[in-house]
Design an enzyme around this catalytic site. Structure first.
Site, PDB file in Angstrom:
ATOM      1  N   THR A 157       0.823  -1.204   0.000  1.00 37.55           N
ATOM      2  CA  THR A 157       0.000   0.000   0.000  1.00 37.55           C
ATOM      3  C   THR A 157       0.863   1.262   0.000  1.00 37.55           C
ATOM      4  O   THR A 157       2.084   1.180  -0.021  1.00 37.55           O
ATOM      5  CB  THR A 157      -0.955  -0.030   1.210  1.00 37.55           C
ATOM      6  OG1 THR A 157      -1.884   1.044   1.116  1.00 37.55           O
ATOM      7  CG2 THR A 157      -0.187   0.064   2.520  1.00 37.55           C
ATOM      8  N   PHE A 179      -2.365   4.569  -5.082  1.00 40.86           N
ATOM      9  CA  PHE A 179      -3.347   5.527  -4.581  1.00 40.86           C
ATOM     10  C   PHE A 179      -3.670   6.570  -5.650  1.00 40.86           C
ATOM     11  O   PHE A 179      -2.760   7.182  -6.209  1.00 40.86           O
ATOM     12  CB  PHE A 179      -2.806   6.217  -3.323  1.00 40.86           C
ATOM     13  CG  PHE A 179      -2.985   5.419  -2.065  1.00 40.86           C
ATOM     14  CD1 PHE A 179      -2.935   4.043  -2.080  1.00 40.86           C
ATOM     15  CD2 PHE A 179      -3.199   6.060  -0.859  1.00 40.86           C
ATOM     16  CE1 PHE A 179      -3.096   3.304  -0.910  1.00 40.86           C
ATOM     17  CE2 PHE A 179      -3.371   5.341   0.320  1.00 40.86           C
ATOM     18  CZ  PHE A 179      -3.314   3.955   0.296  1.00 40.86           C
TER      19      PHE A 179
END
Length: 325
Positions: A157, A179
């Site tokens: 992430t 993202f």
């Protein structure tokens, strides 16, 4: 009857709920779900989750933990308990995040990942339904590489640049979460722009570039777009392997009836030669040269650390008297 944009999107992309809100997950019934420290902290503040918090704290006490270690263990147990409850509502996997404070410590990340898996095992949850979520620092990616070799699936992430995606490919991680919204936010501020047309949205373009990079080099790692600010961003990545979407945007998609066309397709990408590994020096140099990726990676880690600290404060306030703190 015309299908909703959400139902059309589900035919093109695996939809994942970006939430620890059990009610929302039950409503939308995504295949998978993702959590992070901010989402867990928000869920812990909901009255309906009081029993989960109490059970987590009591279990940590019974295991013999005390003071700061008691709070930290309670957070890990609570995080897993939310994951267990989520898995009761979905057919697929849940992502559970390692403490972001360990993002630059490979060995500690590996150890924490295994602790979380052991907790899940106590509830009868097998590792094939879990993704261990780790920040995409060099050290985190190397931890994921070790875990993947041992059959433990990972989700990398806080990914903002192709150099991070490249290192994740080398590590053969199961999934990456580039993202979208945070990249858009950064560029809007940096360029003093209020908005971009979706075809020029920096966050959308970043994921499209990573998708092309992976498919061209036949990388098996799954790509899951994350951190969306609008349904236009979500639909701008239709066809991506997975998209993790917050409940408010899932609701908007359910009430939108535009025609959804695939924006990404592996079949349209020309296969290139095998990818050569990226070195530590190359990774660090590219990270330093990419101001956006560097700032957002560090800021994201600090944000998740702060969210965990807020949860720790909540647990102390709830369970520990002033004399025990």
């Amino acid at each position: 009857m015309t299908q909703s944009a959400l139902n059309q999107l589900k035919n093109l992309t695996t939809i994942v709920a970006d939430s620890s809100d059990l009610t929302a997950i039950e409503k939308f019934r995504p295949l998978d779900a993702t959590t992070n420290p901010s989402l867990i902290t928000a869920a812990a503040n909901q009255a309906e989750n009081k029993s989960l918090i109490e059970a987590a704290f009591q279990q940590a006490q019974q295991e013999g933990y005390s003071e700061d270690a008691l709070i930290e263990r309670s957070i890990d147990i609570l995080t897993v308990k939310f994951g267990v409850e989520i898995l009761k509502l979905i057919e697929g996997r849940v992502s559970t995040e390692v403490d972001a404070a360990l993002s630059y410590d490979t060995e500690a990340t590996i150890a924490k990942a295994k602790e979380l898996l052991e907790l899940y095992a106590q509830y009868g949850i097998s590792s094939d339904r879990l993704l261990i979520k780790i920040a995409s620092t060099w050290e985190g990616i190397q931890a994921a590489k070790v875990l993947e070799r041992e059959g433990i699936h990972t989700n990398l992430t806080l990914l903002f640049g192709q150099h991070q995606a490249h290192a994740c490919a080398d590590a053969k991680v199961t999934l990456i979460s580039p993202f979208v919204g945070r990249i858009l936010d950064w560029y809007k501020k940096a360029e003093a722009v209020d908005a971009y047309p979706i075809e020029k949205d920096p966050g959308v373009l970043s994921v499209k570039n990573i998708y092309t990079f992976y498919k061209a080099h036949r990388i098996q790692t799954e790509i899951m777009g994350a951190s969306f600010r609008s349904i236009d961003q979500v639909l701008g990545l239709s066809g991506c392997d997975l998209l993790t979407v917050a409940p408010n945007l899932l609701a908007e998609l359910e009430n939108d009836f535009r025609e959804v066309q695939p924006q990404l397709s592996a079949a349209a990408i020309t296969v290139q030669a095998d990818l050569q590994p990226i070195s530590y020096a190359e990774f660090q140099e590219q990270l330093e040269q990419d101001q956006m990726a560097s700032e957002l990676l560090q800021g994201g880690i600090q944000g998740f650390i702060k969210a965990r600290e807020q949860l720790a404060a909540l647990l102390r306030e709830t369970f520990l008297s002033p004399t025990e703190i």
